[in-house]
Structure formats: C-alpha cells, structure tokens
Write an enzyme that holds these catalytic residues in place. Structure first.
Site, short mmCIF file in Angstrom:
data_model
loop_
_atom_site.label_atom_id
_atom_site.label_comp_id
_atom_site.label_asym_id
_atom_site.label_seq_id
_atom_site.Cartn_x
_atom_site.Cartn_y
_atom_site.Cartn_z
NE ARG A 62 -8.69 2.42 10.10
CZ ARG A 62 -7.56 2.01 9.54
NH1 ARG A 62 -6.89 2.83 8.76
NH2 ARG A 62 -7.09 0.80 9.78
CB SER A 89 -0.94 -0.05 1.21
OG SER A 89 -1.94 0.94 1.10
CG ASP A 137 -6.12 -3.64 -3.77
OD1 ASP A 137 -6.87 -2.85 -3.17
OD2 ASP A 137 -4.88 -3.57 -3.71
CG HIS A 156 -5.44 -2.51 -0.02
ND1 HIS A 156 -4.61 -2.38 -1.12
CD2 HIS A 156 -4.90 -1.73 0.95
CE1 HIS A 156 -3.61 -1.57 -0.83
NE2 HIS A 156 -3.76 -1.17 0.42
CG ASP A 157 -6.87 -4.76 5.11
OD1 ASP A 157 -6.08 -3.90 4.68
OD2 ASP A 157 -7.65 -4.55 6.06
#
Length: 384
Positions: free
Chosen positions: A231, A162, A331, A364-365
């Site tokens: 967040r 990232s 992603d 993505h994680d």
C-alpha cells in the site's frame, strides 16, 4: 448528510443457468455472489440506470452511510462512509431524484462479492490460493449478469475512475449496445510502464511476506507486513507529492508506531507508514493481488476482440456512444498524456468525445475529493 443517507448492501447469487461462471483465463467458479448497492429508483422504461465502477480498493458502498456488511470483517470507519457521497445523491452530479445508480463490489473482492476469502464449495474453506485469475472482462461480464437480473438492457451511463475507468472502456467496447454515455476518469488505454513497475513491486512485497503462505493464510497470521508495504508503494502515486507533503506537515495523519528497527523522524515517513497500517484494517492481501494482476495484465484488445488490429478498429463499434474523458493535471498515476492517447483514438474512430482537464493540487485522488470540479460536466453529459 451528503449523499443518500443510511444504506445497506444487497447480495445477488448467480442462478444455476449462469453457472459455472467461466473466466477468460480458463478457470471457472461454481458459485458467484456479487455485493451491490443501488440509489434512486429504476424507472418503468429501465433506461435511467448509471453503473459506477469503483477504483482498485473501493467497494460497493459508493454513497451515504453503511454501518456494516454481513460477513465482512474488515469494515472500518473509512468503509462506512460512501466513497462517492459527494457525487451521488439528490441534486448531486449523479442525481438520485432522476437516476438509478448501481455500484458493485468486483468479482474477486473482499467486501461481500465472491473472492479469495470466500468459501470454496469444493472444500468448505476459503479459496485462498485456489481462487482463479480474473481480468477486467470477467468483472464486466459478471456485472452484466446482475444488470440482466435487474432488467437493465442499456445503461444511460457508466462511469469509473482509475482501474474503474479501465472497466468502463472494456464494457463500452465489449458490449457497445449496453451503454450510451461512457465516462472514464483518470484512466487510459493501457497499463503504463511506471504502473507496471509499481504493481510488480507491490506484488513482490506481498509474496515475500512469510505469513503469505502461498495465499493460504486465513487460519493463521495474515501477511500484514507485505500488504502494508504494498500500500505504501502504491499510495505515493495516488496523491500528488505536494499534497502529501502538506498533509504530513499538518500532522493530520500520523503514525503511532514505527517499523521494527527504525525510528520514524520525518513527517512524510509518518504519513506513509500510517497509510500502510490503516489499510490493514479494511483489505485482504489475496484480493489486492488479484485486482493488482487484473490491472497489471490489462490488454483492452486481447480481452475484448483479439481480431481487432488497432484501438481504432476496436472503438469503431462504439459510434453510437458519447464519451466524456476526465484528466487531472497533477495526476502521477495516470498522467494526462494517457488521456491524450485515448482522445486521439476516439477521434480517429469517429466517436463523439469531449475531454475535460481538472486543475487540482490533489493528484490522482482528486476524483474522490473534489466533486465541485466534475459535477457541472457530469450533469451536462447526463442531460441535467
């Protein structure tokens, strides 16, 4: 225990010869401390070092268990577990029986490195709004000061995911002689329009919180509402929508409260609200803004060599390096097309580069959660 077992954060204060530390945007810092952790042993030739760049809100604690960091108040159970414990340790992808692994909290951070919440030597109080803007090149250059102190002239590898992947590319192009193997994960050459909009939304969420007080809030209430909203805006790009829905249905992470004036009735609402509230326990709004702006204003050519006409010109200096580029097919933060662009540039520049696409349902994680998908390829490029 997966990883390296109990660890402790170390601190490196820049010597007078490196001060003031001048920044790319014209500011400077009269004092700089970097918080870092190392795993494994540096060999006699000092050629087995691997530098790991953390993601946007990560820390220096990449592997094992760290009960607490002196001077860091917001260090909850999520921080105590190394964020890459499944990757770093004996026999793992970054094998600490063979390699010396270094992870450093970024300049501007809130986990022990000099940042907005650190004492300003000019006033004695926190920097707050006086902390200067930083860019990726500033973070990279600050970390090279620590590498010099450790006696590391050339890294066996640098890896980052990232935002950490952006830093890998900056290091590789700005200081090509300092690194052999370059491993960006779920990253790209540019900040995409969608990222730019998400980052702007998060910035506005924090700035509009009345408790932000222009960044000078440390003696009063913190801008928790703005930071939690920021967040939530960002989190939906880190986890695939399917994975988010599955977590919400499972009730694994649910909110115990709700926004003022609104009753949470859907599992997805509960999940996202929980993520925002949990984040407040471990992060600082000013640091979030500085790192968000670092990402928002990322410009690889301008930061490394404005004289380069194209990305191909910039990477032409990297022909002695080897690249392993990871994509994640689900992603929605750095879509795989961004790695397609990167690979096209690398190939045109004559760089030895290979791309691996990870097929994951976690978005993505995935790079945090699924070491089994990455380990064989990392071991191959690292020479296991």
């Amino acid at each position: 225990m997966v990883g390296v077992g109990p660890t402790k954060t170390q601190f490196f204060a820049f010597p007078p010869a490196e001060l003031p530390f001048r920044l790319s945007q014209g500011g400077h810092l009269d004092e700089v401390t970097l918080a870092y952790e190392t795993y494994g042993e540096l060999n006699e030739a000092a050629d087995n070092a691997i530098l790991v760049f953390h993601a946007l809100t990560g820390s220096q604690h990449a592997s094992g268990w760290n009960e607490g960091v002196p001077g860091v108040a917001r260090w909850n159970d999520e921080c105590q577990r190394g964020w890459w414990s499944g990757f770093i340790g004996p026999g793992l992808a970054l094998d600490t029986d063979r390699f010396f692994v270094i992870s450093i909290n970024y300049l501007g951070g809130c986990y022990g490195s000099t940042g907005p919440g650190s004492p300003n030597p000019s006033t004695g109080g926190p920097y707050g709004s006086a902390f200067p803007d930083i860019r990726c090149i500033d973070v990279v250059n600050s970390q090279l000061v620590l590498l010099d102190h450790l006696g590391i002239n050339r890294l066996h590898a640098a890896i980052g995911a990232s935002v950490g992947g952006l830093l890998v590319l900056v290091l590789a192009t700005a200081h090509p002689h300092r690194i052999r193997n370059v491993i960006p994960v779920a990253a790209g050459l540019e900040t995409t329009p969608l990222q730019f909009l998400h980052n702007f939304e998060q910035t506005v969420a924090i700035l509009n919180d009345p408790d932000f007080a222009g960044g000078d809030y440390y003696d009063g209430p913190h801008p928790d509402r703005g930071l939690a909203l920021a967040r939530m805006i960002g989190h939906k790009t880190f986890v695939s929508l399917d994975a988010m829905a599955e977590r919400a249905r499972g009730g694994v992470m649910v909110a115990r409260d709700h926004p003022e004036g609104y009753e949470i009735t859907h599992p997805l609402e509960s999940y996202l609200w929980y993520q925002g509230q949990k984040f407040l326990q471990r992060f600082d709004a000013n640091t979030y803004l500085r790192l968000m702006w670092l990402w928002q204003h990322f410009d690889l050519i301008a930061e490394v060599d404005p004289a380069a006409a194209t990305f191909e010109d910039l990477f032409a200096r990297c022909v002695d390096q080897q690249y392993l580029v990871f994509s994640i097919d689900s992603d929605v933060c750095y879509y795989p097309e961004e790695q397609t662009k990167l690979m096209r540039v690398l190939k045109h520049a004559g760089i030895d580069a290979m791309r691996i696409t990870v097929h994951s349902e976690k978005g993505h994680d995935s790079f945090l959660l699924e070491p089994e998908f990455y380990t064989p390829h990392l071991q191959q490029i690292l020479g296991a």
